[in-house]
Design a protein around this motif. Sequence first.
Motif, PDB file in Angstrom:
ATOM      1  N   THR A   1      39.234  47.340  38.035  1.00 26.66           N
ATOM      2  CA  THR A   1      40.623  47.399  38.522  1.00 26.66           C
ATOM      3  C   THR A   1      41.363  46.081  38.331  1.00 26.66           C
TER       4      THR A   1
ATOM      5  N   SER B   1      44.721  46.155  36.450  1.00 31.05           N
ATOM      6  CA  SER B   1      45.830  46.764  37.213  1.00 31.05           C
ATOM      7  C   SER B   1      46.280  45.852  38.333  1.00 31.05           C
TER       8      SER B   1
ATOM      9  N   THR C   1      47.529  50.103  43.310  1.00 29.24           N
ATOM     10  CA  THR C   1      46.216  49.483  43.526  1.00 29.24           C
ATOM     11  C   THR C   1      46.291  48.478  44.662  1.00 29.24           C
TER      12      THR C   1
ATOM     13  N   GLU D   1      50.042  44.415  38.611  1.00 30.50           N
ATOM     14  CA  GLU D   1      50.850  44.694  39.799  1.00 30.50           C
ATOM     15  C   GLU D   1      51.260  43.407  40.502  1.00 30.50           C
TER      16      GLU D   1
END
Length: 156
Positions: A75, A78, A96, A82
């Motif tokens: 992750t 992401s 996320t 973000e």
Amino acid sequence: MKYFLSGTWVNDSTITKLPAGATLLTDAEWENRNSTPYIPTLAEVKATQIAKINQAADKEFALIKAPYPKDESDTWPSQFAEATALQTNALAVTPTLDGIVTASGLTKAIVAASVLEKAALFHAASGLIVGKRKKLTGQINAATTDTNAKVEAVVW
């Protein structure tokens, strides 16, 4: 399949594809393996050394990621995207980070700052690993008339 790889004679009937850097042997070469020392070609030595360097780089990356579960490190792109988006748009969509905030009880600002800080450290460490790998494999690939020993001396 009978082959020679990294100084080792291998007879493995379970494989169907020749490993990278290996030299396929005829039955005659296999039978004479103990009477005639095999001297790998420069190309074989180069392939072996590059494989060793790539394995060492993989181990360095694994050390960086070791404290985290694989699914979490998956992750990271992401999270970084973000957190970066939040720097220019406080209303950016951050699913996320929102999940992390909800589960951790931390504020989005704290989570985003932590993500950006850890990403900067990871990128710096990654750059050192990638740079070292590129330097070493470049030295190996540049070898054209060097002896096998000179290529084998290029190590992580």
